[in-house]
Scaffold this motif. Structure first.
Motif, PDB file in Angstrom:
ATOM      1  N   LYS A   1      48.605  45.582  35.652  1.00  0.00           N
ATOM      2  CA  LYS A   1      47.155  45.698  35.825  1.00  0.00           C
ATOM      3  C   LYS A   1      46.678  45.029  37.119  1.00  0.00           C
ATOM      4  O   LYS A   1      45.576  45.286  37.563  1.00  0.00           O
ATOM      5  N   LEU A   2      47.515  44.147  37.681  1.00  0.00           N
ATOM      6  CA  LEU A   2      47.108  43.440  38.893  1.00  0.00           C
ATOM      7  C   LEU A   2      47.220  44.321  40.141  1.00  0.00           C
ATOM      8  O   LEU A   2      46.708  43.983  41.190  1.00  0.00           O
ATOM      9  N   SER A   3      47.899  45.454  40.013  1.00  0.00           N
ATOM     10  CA  SER A   3      48.075  46.344  41.165  1.00  0.00           C
ATOM     11  C   SER A   3      46.727  46.748  41.750  1.00  0.00           C
ATOM     12  O   SER A   3      45.767  46.947  41.012  1.00  0.00           O
ATOM     13  N   THR A   4      46.681  46.842  43.060  1.00  0.00           N
ATOM     14  CA  THR A   4      45.454  47.325  43.710  1.00  0.00           C
ATOM     15  C   THR A   4      45.812  48.563  44.515  1.00  0.00           C
ATOM     16  O   THR A   4      46.977  48.945  44.561  1.00  0.00           O
ATOM     17  N   ASN A   5      44.806  49.151  45.157  1.00  0.00           N
ATOM     18  CA  ASN A   5      45.066  50.344  45.974  1.00  0.00           C
ATOM     19  C   ASN A   5      46.008  50.040  47.128  1.00  0.00           C
ATOM     20  O   ASN A   5      46.813  50.863  47.530  1.00  0.00           O
ATOM     21  N   ASP A   6      45.866  48.810  47.668  1.00  0.00           N
ATOM     22  CA  ASP A   6      46.677  48.442  48.835  1.00  0.00           C
ATOM     23  C   ASP A   6      48.047  47.938  48.438  1.00  0.00           C
ATOM     24  O   ASP A   6      48.968  47.929  49.231  1.00  0.00           O
ATOM     25  N   PHE A   7      48.114  47.444  47.218  1.00  0.00           N
ATOM     26  CA  PHE A   7      49.342  46.758  46.869  1.00  0.00           C
ATOM     27  C   PHE A   7      49.741  47.079  45.433  1.00  0.00           C
ATOM     28  O   PHE A   7      49.014  46.835  44.487  1.00  0.00           O
ATOM     29  N   PHE A   8      50.915  47.627  45.304  1.00  0.00           N
ATOM     30  CA  PHE A   8      51.333  48.154  44.020  1.00  0.00           C
ATOM     31  C   PHE A   8      52.461  47.310  43.432  1.00  0.00           C
ATOM     32  O   PHE A   8      53.424  47.007  44.113  1.00  0.00           O
ATOM     33  N   ILE A   9      52.301  46.901  42.187  1.00  0.00           N
ATOM     34  CA  ILE A   9      53.381  46.161  41.531  1.00  0.00           C
ATOM     35  C   ILE A   9      54.086  47.105  40.572  1.00  0.00           C
ATOM     36  O   ILE A   9      53.461  47.712  39.704  1.00  0.00           O
ATOM     37  N   LYS A  10      55.377  47.228  40.760  1.00  0.00           N
ATOM     38  CA  LYS A  10      56.121  48.200  39.967  1.00  0.00           C
ATOM     39  C   LYS A  10      57.259  47.498  39.222  1.00  0.00           C
ATOM     40  O   LYS A  10      58.064  46.811  39.845  1.00  0.00           O
ATOM     41  N   ILE A  11      57.288  47.657  37.906  1.00  0.00           N
ATOM     42  CA  ILE A  11      58.382  47.082  37.128  1.00  0.00           C
ATOM     43  C   ILE A  11      59.498  48.127  37.100  1.00  0.00           C
ATOM     44  O   ILE A  11      59.324  49.199  36.514  1.00  0.00           O
TER      45      ILE A  11
ATOM     46  N   TYR B   1      57.711  29.915  31.439  1.00  0.00           N
ATOM     47  CA  TYR B   1      57.628  29.722  29.992  1.00  0.00           C
ATOM     48  C   TYR B   1      56.215  29.961  29.471  1.00  0.00           C
ATOM     49  O   TYR B   1      55.969  29.934  28.276  1.00  0.00           O
ATOM     50  N   ILE B   2      55.280  30.179  30.405  1.00  0.00           N
ATOM     51  CA  ILE B   2      53.896  30.432  30.002  1.00  0.00           C
ATOM     52  C   ILE B   2      53.425  31.680  30.747  1.00  0.00           C
ATOM     53  O   ILE B   2      53.501  31.741  31.979  1.00  0.00           O
ATOM     54  N   ILE B   3      52.945  32.670  30.004  1.00  0.00           N
ATOM     55  CA  ILE B   3      52.539  33.934  30.628  1.00  0.00           C
ATOM     56  C   ILE B   3      51.459  33.682  31.679  1.00  0.00           C
ATOM     57  O   ILE B   3      51.484  34.240  32.767  1.00  0.00           O
ATOM     58  N   TYR B   4      50.521  32.779  31.326  1.00  0.00           N
ATOM     59  CA  TYR B   4      49.404  32.484  32.223  1.00  0.00           C
ATOM     60  C   TYR B   4      49.899  32.116  33.624  1.00  0.00           C
ATOM     61  O   TYR B   4      49.315  32.532  34.625  1.00  0.00           O
ATOM     62  N   ASN B   5      50.986  31.326  33.690  1.00  0.00           N
ATOM     63  CA  ASN B   5      51.506  30.901  34.991  1.00  0.00           C
ATOM     64  C   ASN B   5      52.025  32.074  35.821  1.00  0.00           C
ATOM     65  O   ASN B   5      51.899  32.091  37.038  1.00  0.00           O
ATOM     66  N   ILE B   6      52.604  33.035  35.144  1.00  0.00           N
ATOM     67  CA  ILE B   6      53.117  34.207  35.878  1.00  0.00           C
ATOM     68  C   ILE B   6      51.943  34.935  36.502  1.00  0.00           C
ATOM     69  O   ILE B   6      51.936  35.238  37.704  1.00  0.00           O
ATOM     70  N   ILE B   7      50.947  35.201  35.664  1.00  0.00           N
ATOM     71  CA  ILE B   7      49.795  35.971  36.127  1.00  0.00           C
ATOM     72  C   ILE B   7      49.118  35.226  37.283  1.00  0.00           C
ATOM     73  O   ILE B   7      48.749  35.818  38.297  1.00  0.00           O
ATOM     74  N   ASN B   8      48.992  33.920  37.111  1.00  0.00           N
ATOM     75  CA  ASN B   8      48.375  33.105  38.134  1.00  0.00           C
ATOM     76  C   ASN B   8      49.111  33.208  39.463  1.00  0.00           C
ATOM     77  O   ASN B   8      48.504  33.383  40.516  1.00  0.00           O
ATOM     78  N   ASP B   9      50.429  33.101  39.423  1.00  0.00           N
ATOM     79  CA  ASP B   9      51.229  33.199  40.642  1.00  0.00           C
ATOM     80  C   ASP B   9      51.001  34.536  41.348  1.00  0.00           C
ATOM     81  O   ASP B   9      50.870  34.590  42.568  1.00  0.00           O
ATOM     82  N   PHE B  10      50.958  35.596  40.551  1.00  0.00           N
ATOM     83  CA  PHE B  10      50.773  36.913  41.165  1.00  0.00           C
ATOM     84  C   PHE B  10      49.374  37.060  41.731  1.00  0.00           C
ATOM     85  O   PHE B  10      49.174  37.637  42.799  1.00  0.00           O
ATOM     86  N   LYS B  11      48.401  36.506  40.989  1.00  0.00           N
ATOM     87  CA  LYS B  11      47.024  36.576  41.479  1.00  0.00           C
ATOM     88  C   LYS B  11      46.927  35.843  42.812  1.00  0.00           C
ATOM     89  O   LYS B  11      46.311  36.336  43.760  1.00  0.00           O
ATOM     90  N   ASN B  12      47.550  34.659  42.885  1.00  0.00           N
ATOM     91  CA  ASN B  12      47.518  33.889  44.134  1.00  0.00           C
ATOM     92  C   ASN B  12      48.164  34.659  45.264  1.00  0.00           C
ATOM     93  O   ASN B  12      47.667  34.686  46.386  1.00  0.00           O
TER      94      ASN B  12
END
Ligand code: GDP
Length: 466
Positions: free
Chosen positions: A386-396, A445-456
């Motif tokens: 969901k963090l993907s933007t038009n300029d930047f795509f995150i693909k699993i 070990y915490i989902i929040y930290n992952i999301i935070n890192d990607f947001k940053n």
């Protein structure tokens, strides 16, 4: 065809298909390529395919089986409450509760020897991902609608999922205990969508219920049984088992635990099984009450211990007569999966991406996600994508349950990806291997930290761009 491989590769490229010499092509591509050289293709089964397909069931092999039901609906309309109520108030007296294992499905026994299996998976993910894979697992869908609310977007979505899958729908009009409950408003809204309920002269079954106070639940179960009777559900219990993976997870003490729904045949302790691209001997079989059992029959769930990995929800499983055949199929599936996954070459880290994006030559971040449970991995993937933007795509590009292995590192290297581990470990060997190949592994070990890192990271990218 007596045509040299270079010409075949050239013709593939001219068709827009980039291939290498030892790449597998699917049936459609093969047909296209052969056609380029004036050949037509006839597909015939291999020995392995024949072993996979097994013998066809005849009418007299088929015995009645219980319906498998999925409960869907808008958030907060009462799905969990309904599932919990049915689970806790086991209809047959003396068998109260006792469901201790999270299997992702449970079977309730009803009067006159009837029973119903409910799929109990978080949200709709399992149902939708299974449907995406073309595995049909549900016979009937119950759509819960809160009558103090409205027919909501997710209600509509659930209805269209059920329709696309060609599965009959029963509406559960919930929360009738509430003062502002308005069941006729819901009936009218449904009729406006062409779902005319039986009580209004239509063909759709509906039941007024209160999941909270247990009103109308027995009647709802009766209606499910009625619908099941019309469907005339049958399976052949006298053959090696086949079915679908519901969930799997890595248990620290017990190893890989996989819950399965048996859809044909009987699963027994000691069977050789292939599930997804993993295989093993069924060492232990448990039911949803945590009891050791010897056999599981069609339409019933069970947990197995003994697979050499954790297959994904919705993948098919099958029992083979001998271990060799099981291993052969699993290794073939593994090979295909690897070939599918390996596409790109180069390595990258999160920091480099920030730099690269500013140079405008990086638009996509590829990730490999490993976690301890299917539910958490799926939730994580969902939030990351969901963090993907038009300029930047995150693909699993790949995800699975289990610790980070050398083959994950290899895949990351081959596809220019970063590895994310959630609640899992990375062996020393894989760590050394990753360092050597400059692959970034990030353990969380915490989902929040992952999301935070990607947001940053994404914020840094934005800053760099401006
Ligand atoms: P889900 O998101 O669809 O799984 O909904 P839940 O089962 O979590 O229910 C959402 C909220 O509605 C919870 O606070 C429940 O206690 C409440 N609820 C569910 N069913 C009923 C009902 O029949 N009557 C009343 N009054 N509340 C209900």
């Amino acid at each position: 065809m007596n045509i040299n491989s270079v010409d075949i590769i050239k013709s593939c490229i001219s068709l827009g298909i980039m291939v290498t010499l030892n790449q597998r092509l699917d049936a459609e591509t093969l047909t296209l390529v052969a056609d380029e050289f004036g050949y037509s293709i006839e597909l015939i089964g291999t020995d392995l395919e024949k072993a996979i397909q097994g013998e066809k069931d005849t009418e007299k092999d088929l015995k009645p089986r219980s319906p498998v039901v999925t409960i869907m609906g808008h958030v907060d309309h009462g799905k969990t409450s309904l599932l919990d109520y049915i689970r806790k108030t086991n209809i047959i007296a003396g068998e109260y509760g006792g469901i201790t294992q999270h299997v992702g499905a449970y079977n309730v026994k009803l009067k006159k020897g009837n029973s119903i299996t409910f799929l109990d998976t978080p949200g709709h993910e399992a149902f939708t991902s299974m449907r995406a894979r073309g595995t049909k697992i549900t016979d009937i869908v119950v759509i819960v609608i809160a009558t103090d609310d409205d027919v909501m977007p997710q209600t509509k979505e659930a209805i269209s999922h059920a329709q696309l899958a060609g599965v009959p729908i029963i509406f559960a009009l919930n929360k009738i205990d509430k003062i502002n409950s308005n069941t006729d408003k819901i009936r009218r809204k449904l009729s406006e969508m062409n779902f005319l309920l039986k009580e209004w002269g239509g063909k759709y079954q509906a039941q007024e219920i209160s999941a909270k106070f247990g009103l109308g639940i027995n009647e709802l179960l009766e209606k499910i049984l009625l619908e099941a009777k019309i469907l005339n559900l049958k399976a052949n219990p006298n053959k090696p088992a086949v079915g679908t993976v519901i969930e799997s997870y890595l248990d620290k003490g017990r190893g890989y635990c996989t819950s399965l729904l048996i859809q044909g045949g009987t699963l027994k302790v000691g069977d050789y099984i292939v599930a997804g691209n993993f295989h093993g001997k069924v060492k232990i079989l448990l039911n949803e009450r945590g009891n050791h059992i010897k056999k599981v029959y069609p339409s019933k769930p069970g947990i197995i211990l003994g697979l050499n990995g954790a297959p994904t929800s919705g993948e098919r499983f099958k029992v083979f007569k001998d271990e060799k055949e099981a291993k052969r199929l699993a290794s073939k599936k593994n090979q295909l999966k690897k070939e599918y996954n390996i596409r790109y070459k180069k390595t990258i880290t999160l920091e480099e991406i920030v730099k690269n994006v500013s140079l405008k030559n990086f638009k996509e971040l590829k990730l490999i996600v490993k976690g301890d449970m299917n539910g958490s991995v799926e939730a994580l993937i969902d939030s990351i994508e969901k963090l993907s933007t038009n300029d930047f795509f995150i693909k699993i590009i790949y995800y699975n349950i289990g610790h980070i292995t050398e083959s994950d590192v290899l895949l990351a290297k081959a596809s220019d990806a970063i590895i994310i581990g959630f609640n899992v470990e990375c062996s020393l060997k894989s760590k050394i291997f990753a360092e050597k190949h400059k692959i970034e592994i990030r353990l969380y070990y915490i989902i929040y930290n992952i999301i935070n890192d990607f947001k940053n990271t994404l914020n840094l990218i934005k800053l760099n761009k401006n």
